[in-house]
Write a protein that holds these residues in place. Sequence first.
Motif, mmCIF file in Angstrom:
data_model
loop_
_atom_site.group_PDB
_atom_site.id
_atom_site.type_symbol
_atom_site.label_atom_id
_atom_site.label_comp_id
_atom_site.label_asym_id
_atom_site.label_seq_id
_atom_site.Cartn_x
_atom_site.Cartn_y
_atom_site.Cartn_z
ATOM 1 N N GLN A 74 38.659 16.604 -59.828
ATOM 2 C CA GLN A 74 39.609 17.569 -59.267
ATOM 3 C C GLN A 74 38.925 18.428 -58.198
ATOM 4 O OE1 GLN A 74 42.778 17.366 -60.263
ATOM 5 N NE2 GLN A 74 42.094 15.722 -61.618
ATOM 6 N N PRO A 75 39.574 18.606 -57.038
ATOM 7 C CA PRO A 75 38.969 19.438 -55.989
ATOM 8 C C PRO A 75 38.935 20.907 -56.410
ATOM 9 C CG PRO A 75 41.183 18.794 -55.366
ATOM 10 C CD PRO A 75 40.889 18.082 -56.642
ATOM 11 N N PHE A 76 37.931 21.612 -55.931
ATOM 12 C CA PHE A 76 37.819 23.042 -56.236
ATOM 13 C C PHE A 76 37.111 23.767 -55.103
ATOM 14 C CE2 PHE A 76 33.672 21.561 -57.594
ATOM 15 C CZ PHE A 76 32.836 22.569 -57.152
ATOM 16 N N GLN A 77 37.300 25.077 -55.111
ATOM 17 C CA GLN A 77 36.511 26.002 -54.307
ATOM 18 C C GLN A 77 36.109 27.115 -55.248
ATOM 19 O OE1 GLN A 77 38.850 27.258 -50.956
ATOM 20 N NE2 GLN A 77 38.390 25.399 -49.813
ATOM 21 N N GLY A 78 34.938 27.666 -55.026
ATOM 22 C CA GLY A 78 34.485 28.716 -55.921
ATOM 23 C C GLY A 78 33.213 29.364 -55.435
ATOM 24 N N VAL A 79 32.546 30.030 -56.372
ATOM 25 C CA VAL A 79 31.332 30.764 -56.052
ATOM 26 C C VAL A 79 30.274 30.434 -57.107
ATOM 27 C CG1 VAL A 79 32.004 32.846 -57.332
ATOM 28 C CG2 VAL A 79 30.443 33.035 -55.390
ATOM 29 N N VAL A 80 29.004 30.419 -56.666
ATOM 30 C CA VAL A 80 27.900 30.220 -57.586
ATOM 31 C C VAL A 80 27.678 31.538 -58.326
ATOM 32 C CG1 VAL A 80 25.426 29.714 -57.792
ATOM 33 C CG2 VAL A 80 26.825 28.483 -56.110
ATOM 34 N N LYS A 81 27.810 31.490 -59.637
ATOM 35 C CA LYS A 81 27.588 32.682 -60.460
ATOM 36 C C LYS A 81 26.118 32.799 -60.852
ATOM 37 C CE LYS A 81 29.430 34.986 -64.526
ATOM 38 N NZ LYS A 81 30.347 34.867 -65.654
ATOM 39 N N ALA A 82 25.467 31.662 -61.118
ATOM 40 C CA ALA A 82 24.043 31.636 -61.454
ATOM 41 C C ALA A 82 23.472 30.290 -61.046
ATOM 42 C CB ALA A 82 23.847 31.860 -62.951
ATOM 43 N N ALA A 83 22.201 30.282 -60.667
ATOM 44 C CA ALA A 83 21.528 29.036 -60.303
ATOM 45 C C ALA A 83 20.039 29.207 -60.491
ATOM 46 C CB ALA A 83 21.836 28.661 -58.854
ATOM 47 N N LYS A 84 19.412 28.165 -61.018
ATOM 48 C CA LYS A 84 17.958 28.183 -61.129
ATOM 49 C C LYS A 84 17.452 26.752 -61.087
ATOM 50 C CE LYS A 84 17.714 28.218 -66.145
ATOM 51 N NZ LYS A 84 17.166 28.816 -67.326
ATOM 52 N N THR A 85 16.229 26.617 -60.602
ATOM 53 C CA THR A 85 15.638 25.286 -60.561
ATOM 54 C C THR A 85 15.330 24.853 -61.981
ATOM 55 O OG1 THR A 85 13.442 26.220 -60.225
ATOM 56 C CG2 THR A 85 14.656 25.512 -58.256
ATOM 57 N N SER A 92 20.084 23.976 -62.500
ATOM 58 C CA SER A 92 21.028 24.413 -63.518
ATOM 59 C C SER A 92 21.918 25.442 -62.826
ATOM 60 C CB SER A 92 20.277 25.044 -64.690
ATOM 61 O OG SER A 92 21.186 25.510 -65.651
ATOM 62 N N ILE A 93 23.220 25.205 -62.835
ATOM 63 C CA ILE A 93 24.122 26.017 -62.024
ATOM 64 C C ILE A 93 25.363 26.409 -62.820
ATOM 65 C CG2 ILE A 93 25.325 24.020 -61.037
ATOM 66 C CD1 ILE A 93 25.223 25.528 -58.320
ATOM 67 N N THR A 94 25.838 27.626 -62.591
ATOM 68 C CA THR A 94 27.095 28.094 -63.168
ATOM 69 C C THR A 94 28.043 28.377 -62.014
ATOM 70 O OG1 THR A 94 25.971 29.089 -65.054
ATOM 71 C CG2 THR A 94 28.209 29.852 -64.593
ATOM 72 N N LEU A 95 29.215 27.759 -62.042
ATOM 73 C CA LEU A 95 30.216 27.932 -60.990
ATOM 74 C C LEU A 95 31.434 28.645 -61.549
ATOM 75 C CD1 LEU A 95 30.183 24.365 -59.384
ATOM 76 C CD2 LEU A 95 28.900 26.381 -58.671
ATOM 77 N N ARG A 96 31.992 29.533 -60.763
ATOM 78 C CA ARG A 96 33.253 30.204 -61.090
ATOM 79 C C ARG A 96 34.265 29.743 -60.051
ATOM 80 N NH1 ARG A 96 35.888 33.075 -64.912
ATOM 81 N NH2 ARG A 96 37.248 34.646 -64.045
ATOM 82 N N PHE A 97 35.305 29.020 -60.506
ATOM 83 C CA PHE A 97 36.311 28.478 -59.599
ATOM 84 C C PHE A 97 37.283 29.572 -59.151
ATOM 85 C CE2 PHE A 97 35.733 24.577 -62.461
ATOM 86 C CZ PHE A 97 34.735 24.063 -61.666
ATOM 87 N N ASP A 98 37.730 29.481 -57.891
ATOM 88 C CA ASP A 98 38.744 30.416 -57.391
ATOM 89 C C ASP A 98 40.053 30.239 -58.159
ATOM 90 O OD1 ASP A 98 36.877 31.251 -55.530
ATOM 91 O OD2 ASP A 98 37.769 30.125 -53.871
ATOM 92 N N GLU A 99 40.432 29.001 -58.377
ATOM 93 C CA GLU A 99 41.632 28.652 -59.145
ATOM 94 C C GLU A 99 41.191 27.776 -60.307
ATOM 95 O OE1 GLU A 99 44.844 29.525 -58.328
ATOM 96 O OE2 GLU A 99 44.122 30.669 -56.600
ATOM 97 N N ALA A 100 41.768 27.983 -61.477
ATOM 98 C CA ALA A 100 41.409 27.177 -62.635
ATOM 99 C C ALA A 100 41.656 25.695 -62.345
ATOM 100 C CB ALA A 100 42.209 27.621 -63.851
ATOM 101 N N VAL A 101 40.761 24.842 -62.827
ATOM 102 C CA VAL A 101 40.830 23.402 -62.598
ATOM 103 C C VAL A 101 41.284 22.721 -63.886
ATOM 104 C CG1 VAL A 101 39.463 21.344 -62.080
ATOM 105 C CG2 VAL A 101 39.032 23.471 -60.831
ATOM 106 N N GLN A 115 35.376 28.312 -65.274
ATOM 107 C CA GLN A 115 33.942 28.397 -65.048
ATOM 108 C C GLN A 115 33.267 27.220 -65.743
ATOM 109 O OE1 GLN A 115 32.091 32.306 -65.414
ATOM 110 N NE2 GLN A 115 30.564 31.411 -66.771
ATOM 111 N N VAL A 116 32.214 26.682 -65.101
ATOM 112 C CA VAL A 116 31.471 25.571 -65.692
ATOM 113 C C VAL A 116 29.973 25.770 -65.494
ATOM 114 C CG1 VAL A 116 33.318 23.868 -65.443
ATOM 115 C CG2 VAL A 116 31.623 24.114 -63.634
ATOM 116 N N ASP A 117 29.210 25.235 -66.427
ATOM 117 C CA ASP A 117 27.767 25.131 -66.312
ATOM 118 C C ASP A 117 27.459 23.659 -66.105
ATOM 119 O OD1 ASP A 117 27.245 27.871 -66.897
ATOM 120 O OD2 ASP A 117 27.520 27.439 -69.024
ATOM 121 N N ALA A 118 26.552 23.369 -65.198
ATOM 122 C CA ALA A 118 26.230 21.966 -64.927
ATOM 123 C C ALA A 118 24.783 21.834 -64.491
ATOM 124 C CB ALA A 118 27.144 21.411 -63.843
ATOM 125 N N LEU A 119 24.276 20.636 -64.614
ATOM 126 C CA LEU A 119 22.973 20.262 -64.089
ATOM 127 C C LEU A 119 23.250 19.349 -62.903
ATOM 128 C CD1 LEU A 119 19.909 20.481 -64.707
ATOM 129 C CD2 LEU A 119 20.130 18.288 -65.883
#
Length: 142
Positions: A74-85, A92-101, A115-119
């Motif tokens: 599903q397409p999304f736009q959002g902002v990085v809430k947290a990121a670390k190598t 390791s990244i946490t994304l907060r979507f502008d619109e729920a997916v 919001q999702v956490d992903a590698l």
Amino acid sequence: MDTPLPSTDFLKSQAKRLRVDLTNLGYPVTHATTLEMVAHQWGARDWNTLSAKAGAPKQGWAPGDRVSGRYLGQPFQGVVKAAKTSVHGMWSITLRFDEAVDVVTSSLFSNFRRQVDALIDANGTSPRKTSNGQPHLVLDIQ
């Protein structure tokens, strides 16, 4: 080089100003020479190295970065809430979507995620895949 590099155009204009100043002081030099001088000031061994680093795309992500892509297809736009190598060049990244997916493909029900956490790897692609072989998360790289 720990300091973020300015654009190649800025670096070239810096070399032009240096050439003018040196010429005015009685030390005429070529533009190529001042490009090399600017490269050394920025900690690079030569102009070609500095130019390549200055023109390279940004590596990695930081909180507050705007992102877009696909999550579970599903397409999304959002902002990085947290990121670390992480390990092996992963992030390791946490994304907060502008619109729920909606993460469900069934027409019978929905499950929305905000919001999702992903590698992800350095290209913004998750190594984890759905049952049809598609990555869970793919970020569009600008």
